[in-house]
Motif scaffolding. Structure first.
Motif, mmCIF file in Angstrom:
data_model
loop_
_atom_site.group_PDB
_atom_site.id
_atom_site.type_symbol
_atom_site.label_atom_id
_atom_site.label_comp_id
_atom_site.label_asym_id
_atom_site.label_seq_id
_atom_site.Cartn_x
_atom_site.Cartn_y
_atom_site.Cartn_z
ATOM 1 N N ASP A 160 0.824 -1.211 0.000
ATOM 2 C CA ASP A 160 0.000 0.000 0.000
ATOM 3 C C ASP A 160 0.860 1.263 0.000
ATOM 4 O O ASP A 160 1.224 1.788 1.062
ATOM 5 C CB ASP A 160 -0.982 0.008 1.177
ATOM 6 C CG ASP A 160 -2.155 -0.918 0.958
ATOM 7 O OD1 ASP A 160 -2.298 -1.448 -0.156
ATOM 8 O OD2 ASP A 160 -2.936 -1.125 1.907
ATOM 9 N N PRO A 161 1.205 1.780 -1.183
ATOM 10 C CA PRO A 161 2.053 2.979 -1.262
ATOM 11 C C PRO A 161 1.453 4.209 -0.612
ATOM 12 O O PRO A 161 2.175 5.148 -0.286
ATOM 13 C CB PRO A 161 2.206 3.181 -2.779
ATOM 14 C CG PRO A 161 2.003 1.840 -3.365
ATOM 15 C CD PRO A 161 0.960 1.174 -2.500
ATOM 16 N N GLY A 162 0.118 4.250 -0.435
ATOM 17 C CA GLY A 162 -0.485 5.385 0.243
ATOM 18 C C GLY A 162 -0.957 6.456 -0.723
ATOM 19 O O GLY A 162 -1.063 6.238 -1.928
ATOM 20 N N PRO A 163 -1.250 7.659 -0.204
ATOM 21 C CA PRO A 163 -1.830 8.711 -1.024
ATOM 22 C C PRO A 163 -0.800 9.337 -1.961
ATOM 23 O O PRO A 163 0.413 9.179 -1.784
ATOM 24 C CB PRO A 163 -2.310 9.726 0.019
ATOM 25 C CG PRO A 163 -1.339 9.554 1.154
ATOM 26 C CD PRO A 163 -1.064 8.070 1.204
ATOM 27 N N ASP A 164 -1.310 10.062 -2.934
ATOM 28 C CA ASP A 164 -0.458 10.784 -3.883
ATOM 29 C C ASP A 164 0.106 12.015 -3.187
ATOM 30 O O ASP A 164 -0.433 13.116 -3.283
ATOM 31 C CB ASP A 164 -1.285 11.172 -5.113
ATOM 32 C CG ASP A 164 -0.441 11.857 -6.184
ATOM 33 O OD1 ASP A 164 0.799 11.859 -6.050
ATOM 34 O OD2 ASP A 164 -1.033 12.382 -7.148
ATOM 35 N N ASP A 165 1.199 11.802 -2.474
ATOM 36 C CA ASP A 165 1.819 12.853 -1.668
ATOM 37 C C ASP A 165 3.335 12.731 -1.815
ATOM 38 O O ASP A 165 3.919 11.734 -1.371
ATOM 39 C CB ASP A 165 1.406 12.694 -0.202
ATOM 40 C CG ASP A 165 1.944 13.797 0.689
ATOM 41 O OD1 ASP A 165 3.174 14.000 0.720
ATOM 42 O OD2 ASP A 165 1.128 14.452 1.371
#
Length: 303
Positions: A55-60
């Protein structure tokens, strides 16, 4: 209603910090707190030397930078995705471009059922509809890295393509949003399905792994017992809906006001969608009736 589940809302992880959470597993918290994400999305790094990111996470960019810094000097050989909500998958393309690692997941985002005529998917913007995995994983598929391995465990319910990853040797499961220690999971039709979710919970309850690493919040320990409480909680919610309907036919907003006492107003819509998920299941079983199809705007009565 939630007092039958002992939630743990103390979670002091710092965004961007690298925290060991189990042998061979590190966590990096993303800076995206909110009513649905708690303190942020948890990305996990499994293995050493040759690693996978779950889970790379949000586009941040800051979170992507923190993940890359955490694996500096190591090779990212796999990216594993539990599901396609943007708070888990938004950073995927940036991470894939930076590492060249292939993405493993159950499949594209899809609804648990077709939209009814005139129905609008309230969570449509929350998902990455363009995502396609490099490697599609079937339930029970094994993924091996240099010094780690996981087994794919299909857990539909929160989304139709939700998948957990079991590390049998470590006695743990990376559970995504299927089970969380700080809150119940949102099950919102048409993306989610309560009947699928309950079957997935029952399946996890029978597994031997006791440590769950969720997509938001801290680890869940004694996982099967915690899942049993979740199952009881959902049954209690179902009973509360049926008792509310004993007063007569009701709409979903009526039911939410009757059974979600003291709810954060920001979560009213989510509570309504969860109620819709329960009603879909209850109508399918004949316990509740409505003018077909089962929709958010419908009026419901005991069957």
């Amino acid at each position: 209603m939630a007092d039958d589940v002992l939630f743990e809302r103390r979670f002091e992880a710092v965004p961007g910090a690298v925290d060991p959470v189990a042998p061979g597993v590190r966590r990096v918290l993303a800076p995206n707190p909110g009513p649905f994400t708690f303190t942020g999305t948890c990305s996990y790094i499994i293995g050493t030397g040759e690693v996978a990111i779950v889970d790379p996470g949000p586009d941040d960019p800051a979170h992507v930078g923190a993940l890359l810094a955490a694996v500096e000097g190591e090779r990212v050989s796999h990216i594993l995705l539990t599901h396609t909500h943007r708070d888990h998958a938004g950073a995927l393309e940036a991470l894939r471009a930076a590492t060249g690692a292939p993405v493993y997941a159950e499949g594209p985002h899809r609804a648990a059922r077709p939209l009814h005529d005139g129905e609008v998917n309230a969570l449509d913007a929350a998902a990455d509809h363009d995502f396609r995995p490099d490697v599609a994983l079937a339930d029970g598929a094994r993924v091996d890295g240099g010094n780690w391995s996981v087994t794919a465990l299909a857990t539909p319910g929160h989304t139709a393509n939700h998948m957990a990853f079991v590390m049998e040797a470590s006695g743990l499961i990376l559970v995504g949003d299927h089970v969380m220690g700080w809150s119940t999971t949102i099950v919102a039709p048409p993306d989610g399905s309560m009947s699928d979710y309950m079957r997935s919970l029952e399946r996890m309850r029978e597994r031997p792994e006791t440590l769950y690493l969720p997509g938001h919040g801290g680890p869940v320990r004694n996982g099967p017992a915690f899942v049993e409480r979740f199952i009881r909680h959902r049954h209690s919610r179902e009973t509360a809906i049926l008792r509310a309907l004993e007063r007569g036919p009701m709409t979903i907003p009526d039911i939410v006001r009757a059974i979600y006492i003291g709810l954060d107003p920001r979560l009213n819509k989510a509570a309504g969608l969860s109620t819709l998920a329960h009603l879909e299941d209850l109508v399918a079983r004949g316990a509740v009736v409505t003018e077909p199809p089962v929709t958010y705007a419908g009026t419901y009565a005991l069957g």
